[in-house]
Scaffold this motif. Structure first.
Motif, PDB file in Angstrom:
ATOM      1  N   ARG A 290       0.850  -1.191   0.000  1.00 51.67           N
ATOM      2  CA  ARG A 290       0.000   0.000   0.000  1.00 51.67           C
ATOM      3  C   ARG A 290       0.884   1.238   0.000  1.00 51.67           C
ATOM      4  NH1 ARG A 290      -2.443  -0.645   4.489  1.00 51.67           N
ATOM      5  NH2 ARG A 290      -1.647   1.104   5.732  1.00 51.67           N
TER       6      ARG A 290
ATOM      7  N   THR B  25       1.600   5.551  -0.120  1.00 49.29           N
ATOM      8  CA  THR B  25       1.135   6.683   0.682  1.00 49.29           C
ATOM      9  C   THR B  25      -0.021   7.431   0.025  1.00 49.29           C
ATOM     10  OG1 THR B  25       2.872   8.062  -0.315  1.00 49.29           O
ATOM     11  CG2 THR B  25       3.370   7.015   1.807  1.00 49.29           C
ATOM     12  N   ASP B  26      -0.222   7.245  -1.271  1.00 47.62           N
ATOM     13  CA  ASP B  26      -1.357   7.893  -1.935  1.00 47.62           C
ATOM     14  C   ASP B  26      -2.607   7.022  -1.931  1.00 47.62           C
ATOM     15  OD1 ASP B  26      -0.796   5.925  -3.800  1.00 47.62           O
ATOM     16  OD2 ASP B  26      -0.183   7.311  -5.395  1.00 47.62           O
ATOM     17  N   GLY B  27      -2.549   5.882  -1.222  1.00 52.07           N
ATOM     18  CA  GLY B  27      -3.712   5.020  -1.088  1.00 52.07           C
ATOM     19  C   GLY B  27      -3.767   3.885  -2.083  1.00 52.07           C
ATOM     20  N   ARG B  28      -2.979   3.930  -3.128  1.00 53.78           N
ATOM     21  CA  ARG B  28      -2.988   2.845  -4.103  1.00 53.78           C
ATOM     22  C   ARG B  28      -2.386   1.575  -3.501  1.00 53.78           C
ATOM     23  NH1 ARG B  28       0.298   4.580  -9.126  1.00 53.78           N
ATOM     24  NH2 ARG B  28       1.469   5.765  -7.530  1.00 53.78           N
ATOM     25  N   THR B  29      -2.859   0.416  -3.966  1.00 54.68           N
ATOM     26  CA  THR B  29      -2.321  -0.872  -3.554  1.00 54.68           C
ATOM     27  C   THR B  29      -1.890  -1.660  -4.777  1.00 54.68           C
ATOM     28  OG1 THR B  29      -3.689  -0.967  -1.561  1.00 54.68           O
ATOM     29  CG2 THR B  29      -2.794  -3.046  -2.376  1.00 54.68           C
TER      30      THR B  29
END
Length: 317
Positions: A216, A218-222
């Motif tokens: 994951r 820091t911009d929320g993408r996984t």
């Protein structure tokens, strides 16, 4: 074994009971040397299920390998103590080692085989999977993770080359720069090898049902993946040995004990073996180096005694 002030004086004390220390103990004990191993029993590779590249012991559990090594060394008379060293210092013509419980040991020679400890980036979930599906060495784990989806988390600019190396075992490689910048040639090579580079920092390792499933950011993408590759920082284990005055050196991986190819340190009578002096060598090489150091120690003791005997004989005539 002689005695000074009611204290037995061993030929050699080995600090550290990994592959290097135990193989040194085995060879010295077979050479009829009095040898004591002081071992905290906290091996660096304890999280791993198996050790690889060990001829005749391929895939053995690392803890089982050490248990076998202890038993083999003890069968020839080596003493193995489960303890940590509080302090070690020169003492007359040898060395005094004080253990955490107050016991004091004396020896003519010391072997430092304390290894290193891994320092991982502070990323949520990373340390929990260390040695399982968070790995650092493809030669140790590459076959087991072949063809899986692997994310390399950068810990330095050299992580670009780690990503290239891992591609030998899987074509599904992504490099996460995690704030590090790479040279233009390295980036061009990564692009030529079809290894994508993600610049957004990593926030956490995603874990589902006791397995890594993604990273994951820091911009929320996984990003979905099965294995994380990361180079740990390494710190030499020299706690309690400061009074010996041993010389260390730094490289991009950490701080290590300086010694020559035969294990001689800058302090006469103090030797080094294994990862404490070279972070790159694997278990089989550590064991081999421990044996080589042991042979050199025994040879020097034998010929030192011979020289002393010859000098005494000549003086008596």
């Amino acid at each position: 074994m002689t005695t000074t002030n009611s204290q037995p004086v061993r030929d050699v004390i080995i600090i550290g009971g990994g592959a290097a220390g135990l193989n040194a103990a085995l060879v010295l004990a077979r050479a009829r040397r009095s040898v004591t191993v002081v071992d905290a029993r906290q091996p660096r590779n304890a999280p791993s299920a198996a050790a690889h590249g060990m001829l005749g012991n391929e895939g053995i559990n690392p803890l089982e390998l050490l248990d076998r090594g202890r038993a083999e060394a003890q069968s020839y008379g080596a003493e193995i103590l489960t303890a940590t060293v509080d302090a070690a210092r020169p003492d007359g013509q040898g060395y005094l080692v004080r253990l955490h419980d107050g016991r004091e040991l004396q020896a003519a020679q010391l072997v430092v085989a304390t290894g290193v400890r891994d320092v991982l980036p502070d990323i949520e979930g990373l340390s929990a999977r260390w040695g399982k599906d968070v790995i650092h060495c493809p030669y140790c784990h590459g076959w087991e993770i072949r063809d899986q989806t692997i994310g390399i988390i950068a810990t330095s600019a050299t992580s670009a080359y780690q990503a290239m190396l891992f591609q030998q075992w899987s074509q599904n490689i992504t490099l996460f720069s995690n704030g590090y910048e790479f040279e233009a040639e390295a980036l061009d090579t990564l692009a030529a090898l079809n290894i994508p580079v993600i610049d957004t920092p990593v926030a956490a390792v995603e874990i589902t049902d006791d397995a890594v499933t993604g990273l994951r950011l820091t911009d929320g993408r996984t990003f979905s993946l099965q294995v994380v590759g990361v180079s740990s920082g390494k710190r030499v284990n020299l706690d309690g040995l400061e009074a010996l005055g041993l010389e260390t050196y730094d490289n991009p991986e950490g701080t290590f004990l300086r010694a020559d190819d035969t294990g001689h340190t800058n302090v006469a009578g103090v030797w080094a073996a294994g990862n404490v002096m070279d972070p790159e060598i694997q278990i089989s090489e550590c064991a081999s180096q421990g044996a080589r150091v042991a042979v050199t120690i025994n040879n020097e003791l034998v010929f030192s005694r011979a020289d002393a005997a010859l000098a005494a004989a000549r003086q008596a005539t």
